[in-house]
Design an enzyme around this catalytic site. Sequence first.
Site: not given
Length: 219
Positions: A42, A68-71
């Site tokens: 990532r 970037i979206s959270q995991p």
Amino acid sequence: MKPEHRGIGMTSQRTRERMVKRLQEQGITNMRVLDVMRHLPRHIFVDEALASRSYEDTALPIGHGQTISQPYIVARMTEILLETDTALDKVLEVGTGSGYQTAVLAKLVRSVYSVERIRPLQDSARRRFQELNLFNILLHHSDGTWGWQDHAPYDGIIVTAAPSQIPESLLEQLAMGGRLVTPVGGHQQKLTVITKTPAGYEQQVVKQVTFVPMLSGLE
Ligand code: SAH
């Protein structure tokens, strides 16, 4: 992989293992999704200065006012998309951004079609896919409100920016039995899943979420 991307310290395999353990504690159960996220680096999807924070459960800036979206959100949306009886052949993503969600999908479905309205973000994502040898991703510089008609219908559609209302084109471009996973709303958004059935569209609200807004036009 370039030597500088191999990962040391905070970007190592162990850090990813910790992220996956946390995802499981948060309720992610799909082993295929967890396995992909365990191996996909990532940290190469963010600026080098933020690499050490890339496995935290948070959204991070990627420039141009985007994130970037959270995991957890990536894992949950992917898990929902895969909750079908049949294997997914074609998936459309609206909002390529860093390309992390795209890359996760590329490991799980046959082809990913991803639309992004900001050209420099698309260019960076493309370089990352090349570096990772991901060849089943097609990118398109366009306003994703209109979907991507050329390759429709899609077995699944994932939207990573929030429209105020679900765009009609995306519903039309869903295959029968296909699912659309998207945040909907202004300030208070709801992660919504629409399934196309012979009887019509079935809608289900999963949870409250916060995404950047879906915008029109190109940059
Ligand atoms: N999945 C990405 C999310 C990036 S944020 C990631 O994890 O990195 C959402 C992205 O959607 C941004 O890159 C933004 O530019 C893009 N976006 C917003 N509105 C859009 C539209 N109408 N068409 C295509 N992309 C759009």
